[in-house]
Design an enzyme around this catalytic site. Structure first.
Site, PDB file in Angstrom:
ATOM      1  N   LYS A  49       0.842  -1.210   0.000  1.00  0.00           N
ATOM      2  CA  LYS A  49       0.000   0.000   0.000  1.00  0.00           C
ATOM      3  C   LYS A  49       0.874   1.255   0.000  1.00  0.00           C
ATOM      4  CE  LYS A  49      -2.326  -0.693   3.793  1.00  0.00           C
ATOM      5  NZ  LYS A  49      -1.803  -1.987   4.259  1.00  0.00           N
ATOM      6  N   ARG A  90      11.874  -4.865   4.902  1.00  0.00           N
ATOM      7  CA  ARG A  90      11.521  -3.474   4.580  1.00  0.00           C
ATOM      8  C   ARG A  90      12.434  -2.475   5.292  1.00  0.00           C
ATOM      9  NH1 ARG A  90       5.456  -1.345   4.984  1.00  0.00           N
ATOM     10  NH2 ARG A  90       5.560  -1.793   7.202  1.00  0.00           N
ATOM     11  N   ARG A 100      -0.264  -7.938  13.577  1.00  0.00           N
ATOM     12  CA  ARG A 100      -0.872  -7.015  12.605  1.00  0.00           C
ATOM     13  C   ARG A 100      -1.694  -7.774  11.571  1.00  0.00           C
ATOM     14  NH1 ARG A 100       4.455  -4.302  10.994  1.00  0.00           N
ATOM     15  NH2 ARG A 100       3.361  -3.513   9.169  1.00  0.00           N
ATOM     16  N   ARG A 114      -9.662   0.764   8.471  1.00  0.00           N
ATOM     17  CA  ARG A 114      -9.195  -0.581   8.797  1.00  0.00           C
ATOM     18  C   ARG A 114     -10.307  -1.435   9.382  1.00  0.00           C
ATOM     19  NH1 ARG A 114      -3.608   1.074   8.945  1.00  0.00           N
ATOM     20  NH2 ARG A 114      -2.353  -0.730   9.448  1.00  0.00           N
ATOM     21  N   ARG A 164      11.321  -0.391  10.680  1.00  0.00           N
ATOM     22  CA  ARG A 164      10.249   0.028  11.585  1.00  0.00           C
ATOM     23  C   ARG A 164      10.187  -0.874  12.803  1.00  0.00           C
ATOM     24  NH1 ARG A 164       4.829   0.930   8.148  1.00  0.00           N
ATOM     25  NH2 ARG A 164       4.027  -0.247   9.911  1.00  0.00           N
TER      26      ARG A 164
HETATM   27  P1  ADP Z   1       0.776  -1.542   7.953  1.00  0.00           P
HETATM   28  O1  ADP Z   1      -0.414  -1.316   7.101  1.00  0.00           O
HETATM   29  O2  ADP Z   1       2.002  -1.875   7.169  1.00  0.00           O
HETATM   30  O3  ADP Z   1       0.523  -2.480   9.097  1.00  0.00           O
HETATM   31  P2  ADP Z   1       0.681   1.265   8.824  1.00  0.00           P
HETATM   32  O4  ADP Z   1       1.881   2.108   8.669  1.00  0.00           O
HETATM   33  O5  ADP Z   1      -0.487   1.526   7.948  1.00  0.00           O
HETATM   34  O6  ADP Z   1       1.208  -0.231   8.678  1.00  0.00           O
HETATM   35  O7  ADP Z   1       0.180   1.300  10.352  1.00  0.00           O
HETATM   36  C1  ADP Z   1       1.039   1.033  11.422  1.00  0.00           C
HETATM   37  C2  ADP Z   1       0.274   1.047  12.737  1.00  0.00           C
HETATM   38  O8  ADP Z   1      -0.349   2.342  12.930  1.00  0.00           O
HETATM   39  C3  ADP Z   1      -0.889   0.064  12.832  1.00  0.00           C
HETATM   40  O9  ADP Z   1      -0.469  -1.226  13.212  1.00  0.00           O
HETATM   41  C4  ADP Z   1      -1.771   0.752  13.888  1.00  0.00           C
HETATM   42  O10 ADP Z   1      -1.284   0.578  15.191  1.00  0.00           O
HETATM   43  C5  ADP Z   1      -1.629   2.228  13.552  1.00  0.00           C
HETATM   44  N1  ADP Z   1      -2.687   2.653  12.605  1.00  0.00           N
HETATM   45  C6  ADP Z   1      -2.515   3.034  11.307  1.00  0.00           C
HETATM   46  N2  ADP Z   1      -3.695   3.326  10.732  1.00  0.00           N
HETATM   47  C7  ADP Z   1      -4.638   3.118  11.683  1.00  0.00           C
HETATM   48  C8  ADP Z   1      -6.060   3.207  11.714  1.00  0.00           C
HETATM   49  N3  ADP Z   1      -6.763   3.546  10.627  1.00  0.00           N
HETATM   50  N4  ADP Z   1      -6.709   2.914  12.866  1.00  0.00           N
HETATM   51  C9  ADP Z   1      -6.048   2.531  13.960  1.00  0.00           C
HETATM   52  N5  ADP Z   1      -4.700   2.406  13.999  1.00  0.00           N
HETATM   53  C10 ADP Z   1      -4.000   2.697  12.879  1.00  0.00           C
END
Ligand code: ADP
Ligand code: ZN
Length: 216
Positions: free
Chosen positions: A13, A127, A171, A88, A160
């Site tokens: 993404k 990554r 996750r 999400r 990360r």
């Molecule tokens: P990935 O999609 O690779 O798991 P992201 O960078 O999108 O990673 O998100 C990392 C973390 O940030 C998530 O595991 C969560 O804790 C938090 N996060 C991101 N977007 C949201 C969201 N829409 N709602 C709640 N937590 C979020």
């Protein structure tokens, strides 16, 4: 054109959003990136989010919704955006519709980047992220020209803190629990298109671009 990218962590993404944003001339809005910036800056939101993110859990809805609402007040989204990491969950999809409706906007296209667990784990394990500009690399698939240095800005690359085996599997678990209801929601709204994100990044980017041109 308001585009949402859905998909598991590691589906690409972030990579696709960044490239698509450049190609379509739209801003890339990543809730994960905004949260990480808050952690880095030591804001109140960042302090609340850090521990949750490191466990692979979701930051509370009201915090993320407020953050997004504020981001959408920036006039750079007048022509559209590429939204990455939100929604999400089904309640978040409702919240997104509400926030957008309050600004006279609506989602045009939802692209679901489908990826196999094997590819996800391999991608996340390798990554690397630029600490200065956020560019993404992979130790073997997309290595930087100089080890641990960003090609674009020479910033230091890092892994990360949530890209470790334990947090990645958490996750993935959270993602799988929530995604089915999102797919149903956007299928009903006739906005969802599914792509095979195991394919090479350039191929996937062309497919998303074709969809964007078809839809609007
Ligand atoms: P990935 O999609 O690779 O798991 P992201 O960078 O999108 O990673 O998100 C990392 C973390 O940030 C998530 O595991 C969560 O804790 C938090 N996060 C991101 N977007 C949201 C969201 N829409 N709602 C709640 N937590 C979020
Ligand atoms: Zn950089």
């Amino acid at each position: 054109m308001y585009i949402v990218l859905l998909g598991p962590p590691g589906a690409g993404k972030g990579t696709q959003s960044k490239n698509l944003a450049v190609k379509l001339g739209l801003p890339h809005i990543s809730t994960g990136d905004i949260l990480r910036q808050n952690v880095k800056d030591g804001t109140e939101l960042g302090k609340q989010a850090k521990g949750i993110m490191d466990k692979g859990l979701l930051v509370p809805d009201e915090l993320v919704a407020k953050m997004l609402d504020e981001r959408f007040n920036n006039p750079d989204i007048k022509k559209g955006f590429i939204l990455d990491g939100y929604p999400r969950t089904l309640p978040q999809a409702g919240t997104l519709d509400q926030i957008m409706a309050s600004k006279g906007l609506s989602v045009d296209l939802v692209v679901y980047l489908d990826s196999s667990d094997k590819v996800i784990i391999e991608r996340l394990g390798g990554r690397l992220v630029c600490s200065k500009c956020g560019a993404l690399y992979h130790v073997t698939n997309m290595p930087p020209k100089a080890k641990d240095l960003c090609d674009k800005c020479q910033g230091a690359l890092y892994q990360r803190s949530d890209d470790n085996e334990v947090t990645v599997s958490k996750r993935l678990e959270v993602y799988k629990k929530e995604v089915a209801s999102l797919i149903e929601y956007y299928t009903k709204a006739k906005k969802l298109y599914r792509l095979n994100a195991d394919l090479e990044a350039g191929v996937v980017l062309n497919q998303i671009t074709d969809l964007a041109h078809k839809v609007k």
